[in-house]
Design an enzyme around this catalytic site. Structure first.
Site, PDB file in Angstrom:
ATOM      1  N   ASP A  83       0.805  -1.216   0.000  1.00 45.86           N
ATOM      2  CA  ASP A  83       0.000   0.000   0.000  1.00 45.86           C
ATOM      3  C   ASP A  83       0.845   1.278   0.000  1.00 45.86           C
ATOM      4  O   ASP A  83       1.906   1.333   0.630  1.00 45.86           O
ATOM      5  CB  ASP A  83      -0.901  -0.015   1.242  1.00 45.86           C
ATOM      6  CG  ASP A  83      -2.035   0.983   1.163  1.00 45.86           C
ATOM      7  OD1 ASP A  83      -2.600   1.150   0.068  1.00 45.86           O
ATOM      8  OD2 ASP A  83      -2.369   1.588   2.201  1.00 45.86           O
ATOM      9  N   ASP A 112       1.551   5.072  -5.422  1.00 41.95           N
ATOM     10  CA  ASP A 112       1.115   6.409  -5.027  1.00 41.95           C
ATOM     11  C   ASP A 112       2.048   7.482  -5.587  1.00 41.95           C
ATOM     12  O   ASP A 112       3.095   7.784  -5.016  1.00 41.95           O
ATOM     13  CB  ASP A 112       1.065   6.502  -3.501  1.00 41.95           C
ATOM     14  CG  ASP A 112       0.448   7.794  -3.009  1.00 41.95           C
ATOM     15  OD1 ASP A 112       0.119   8.655  -3.854  1.00 41.95           O
ATOM     16  OD2 ASP A 112       0.287   7.945  -1.782  1.00 41.95           O
ATOM     17  N   GLU A 137      -3.987   6.716  -6.910  1.00 36.19           N
ATOM     18  CA  GLU A 137      -4.770   7.736  -6.208  1.00 36.19           C
ATOM     19  C   GLU A 137      -4.785   9.023  -7.014  1.00 36.19           C
ATOM     20  O   GLU A 137      -3.768   9.449  -7.559  1.00 36.19           O
ATOM     21  CB  GLU A 137      -4.172   7.998  -4.824  1.00 36.19           C
ATOM     22  CG  GLU A 137      -4.908   9.051  -4.008  1.00 36.19           C
ATOM     23  CD  GLU A 137      -4.310   9.257  -2.626  1.00 36.19           C
ATOM     24  OE1 GLU A 137      -4.159  10.416  -2.207  1.00 36.19           O
ATOM     25  OE2 GLU A 137      -3.984   8.237  -1.963  1.00 36.19           O
ATOM     26  N   HIS A 150      -6.775  10.315   6.020  1.00 33.36           N
ATOM     27  CA  HIS A 150      -6.011   9.287   6.732  1.00 33.36           C
ATOM     28  C   HIS A 150      -5.834   9.671   8.208  1.00 33.36           C
ATOM     29  O   HIS A 150      -5.855  10.853   8.569  1.00 33.36           O
ATOM     30  CB  HIS A 150      -4.622   9.122   6.121  1.00 33.36           C
ATOM     31  CG  HIS A 150      -4.627   8.589   4.716  1.00 33.36           C
ATOM     32  ND1 HIS A 150      -4.469   9.391   3.621  1.00 33.36           N
ATOM     33  CD2 HIS A 150      -4.753   7.326   4.241  1.00 33.36           C
ATOM     34  CE1 HIS A 150      -4.503   8.646   2.518  1.00 33.36           C
ATOM     35  NE2 HIS A 150      -4.678   7.392   2.872  1.00 33.36           N
ATOM     36  N   HIS A 172      -9.969   5.618   0.931  1.00 32.78           N
ATOM     37  CA  HIS A 172      -8.902   5.651   1.927  1.00 32.78           C
ATOM     38  C   HIS A 172      -9.384   6.462   3.130  1.00 32.78           C
ATOM     39  O   HIS A 172     -10.286   7.281   3.027  1.00 32.78           O
ATOM     40  CB  HIS A 172      -7.645   6.291   1.344  1.00 32.78           C
ATOM     41  CG  HIS A 172      -6.912   5.424   0.377  1.00 32.78           C
ATOM     42  ND1 HIS A 172      -5.552   5.514   0.175  1.00 32.78           N
ATOM     43  CD2 HIS A 172      -7.340   4.431  -0.444  1.00 32.78           C
ATOM     44  CE1 HIS A 172      -5.173   4.634  -0.729  1.00 32.78           C
ATOM     45  NE2 HIS A 172      -6.257   3.963  -1.126  1.00 32.78           N
ATOM     46  N   GLY A 173      -8.772   6.218   4.287  1.00 33.46           N
ATOM     47  CA  GLY A 173      -9.151   6.964   5.483  1.00 33.46           C
ATOM     48  C   GLY A 173     -10.501   6.561   6.042  1.00 33.46           C
ATOM     49  O   GLY A 173     -11.194   7.376   6.666  1.00 33.46           O
ATOM     50  N   SER A 232     -11.279   4.765   8.562  1.00 26.81           N
ATOM     51  CA  SER A 232     -11.388   4.698  10.022  1.00 26.81           C
ATOM     52  C   SER A 232     -12.146   5.886  10.586  1.00 26.81           C
ATOM     53  O   SER A 232     -12.775   5.781  11.642  1.00 26.81           O
ATOM     54  CB  SER A 232      -9.987   4.649  10.655  1.00 26.81           C
ATOM     55  OG  SER A 232      -9.329   3.451  10.347  1.00 26.81           O
ATOM     56  N   VAL A 254      -8.868   0.408   5.895  1.00 22.82           N
ATOM     57  CA  VAL A 254      -8.969   0.659   7.338  1.00 22.82           C
ATOM     58  C   VAL A 254      -7.601   0.436   7.971  1.00 22.82           C
ATOM     59  O   VAL A 254      -7.019  -0.640   7.834  1.00 22.82           O
ATOM     60  CB  VAL A 254     -10.002  -0.282   7.993  1.00 22.82           C
ATOM     61  CG1 VAL A 254     -10.085  -0.025   9.494  1.00 22.82           C
ATOM     62  CG2 VAL A 254     -11.370  -0.114   7.342  1.00 22.82           C
ATOM     63  N   THR A 271      -6.137   3.096  10.916  1.00 22.79           N
ATOM     64  CA  THR A 271      -6.070   3.746  12.225  1.00 22.79           C
ATOM     65  C   THR A 271      -7.020   3.113  13.234  1.00 22.79           C
ATOM     66  O   THR A 271      -6.711   3.057  14.432  1.00 22.79           O
ATOM     67  CB  THR A 271      -6.363   5.249  12.081  1.00 22.79           C
ATOM     68  OG1 THR A 271      -5.400   5.817  11.179  1.00 22.79           O
ATOM     69  CG2 THR A 271      -6.264   5.963  13.414  1.00 22.79           C
TER      70      THR A 271
END
Length: 281
Positions: A84, A106, A136, A183, A211-212, A214, A234, A236
């Site tokens: 990732d 990325d 992304e 994130h 993304h992000g 959480s 997921v 955090t």
């Protein structure tokens, strides 16, 4: 069982109108918790190792990759291995030998033209080796070392027309988009732009990635999946569960020194979090 292929798991999720969760691995306990949580939920999942996690392990991918793959193969749940947020081309080139079926390359820090060029080359390299490539477009923000970013600021969110051109020019297999999440959020307060998600789904032919996640409430995630999100990342949330359990144990046992005593509840807390997300999806 053998490692599942990210491409196959994503395709099944997309066809059935569900979403597939991808959980970040930092330690062996993370991998074990993800496998246990997936088994309890009776659902597939992706175990993903980020470039930042590799840096944590001294810049060496092999050990954490081998351990994570071993956990996945020993599980009764279908589990895939994903690399990732890879910015280093050298790390990208290690993916195939280490058993990864997919990579998120990325190049989002680069200007648009350079992003397209670098990503297209990563896609060419990956496809020659049967590796599924995610990229992304837009600015999700919140990663370590980045300045604070307002997920709703002008120019941050992914533009559908630009996304369509980007996918066509790079040949990526999936696209992570900026739609209001960030994130490293420790509170689930993010509000997503569901109209934009639906527009992006119409504009691009590949699966969309959030993304992000959480920091996104359950209802927002459900709506995002209904609007077109397929892969839900997921990270955090697992770390929050892990650290909370460790703090609680050490507060109750201030003289304890055996790490197994506090890693056991930490691993269990992460497994419960994994199961919760998988049942949500």
């Amino acid at each position: 069982m053998p490692l599942a292929r990210t491409a196959d798991l994503v395709a099944t999720a997309r066809t059935t109108g569900h979403a597939l969760a991808a959980f970040n691995v930092i330690t062996l306990e993370h991998a074990e918790a993800i496998a246990a949580g997936a088994e309890r939920a009776g659902a597939p999942a992706i175990l993903q190792i980020s470039e930042n996690a590799v840096k944590f392990h001294g810049g060496r991918l092999s050990a954490i990759a081998a351990a994570t793959a071993a956990v996945a193969r020993a599980s009764s749940a279908p589990l895939a291995l994903h690399l990732d947020h890879v910015e280093s081309v050298d790390l990208l080139y290690q993916a195939h030998a280490e058993g990864f079926g997919s990579v998120m390359f990325d190049a989002s820090r680069l200007g648009y033209g350079d992003n397209v060029k670098a990503t297209a080359e990563a896609v060419r390299w990956g496809h020659e080796r049967g590796i599924w490539i995610e990229a992304e477009l837009g600015r999700v923000g919140g990663k370590a070392g980045e300045p604070p970013l307002d997920a709703h600021a002008p120019g941050v969110r992914t533009d559908p027309a630009e996304a369509a051109a980007y996918v066509a020019d790079t040949g990526v297999d999936a696209l992570a988009v900026a739609v209001g999440s960030s994130h490293a959020m420790t509170e689930r307060t993010a509000a997503l732009d569901h109209t934009l998600i639906a527009a992006l789904k119409e504009a691009v032919p590949v699966p969309l990635v959030l993304h992000g996640s959480s920091g996104v409430p359950d209802d927002e995630i459900r709506a995002a999946v209904a609007a077109g999100m397929v892969k839900i990342n997921v990270g955090t949330a697992l770390n929050t569960a892990f650290t909370g359990a460790v703090r609680a144990y050490l507060a109750a046992h201030p003289t304890g020194v055996d790490p197994r005593a506090y890693l056991r509840p930490a691993r269990e807390a992460m497994a419960e979090t994994v199961t919760s997300f998988l049942r949500l999806l």
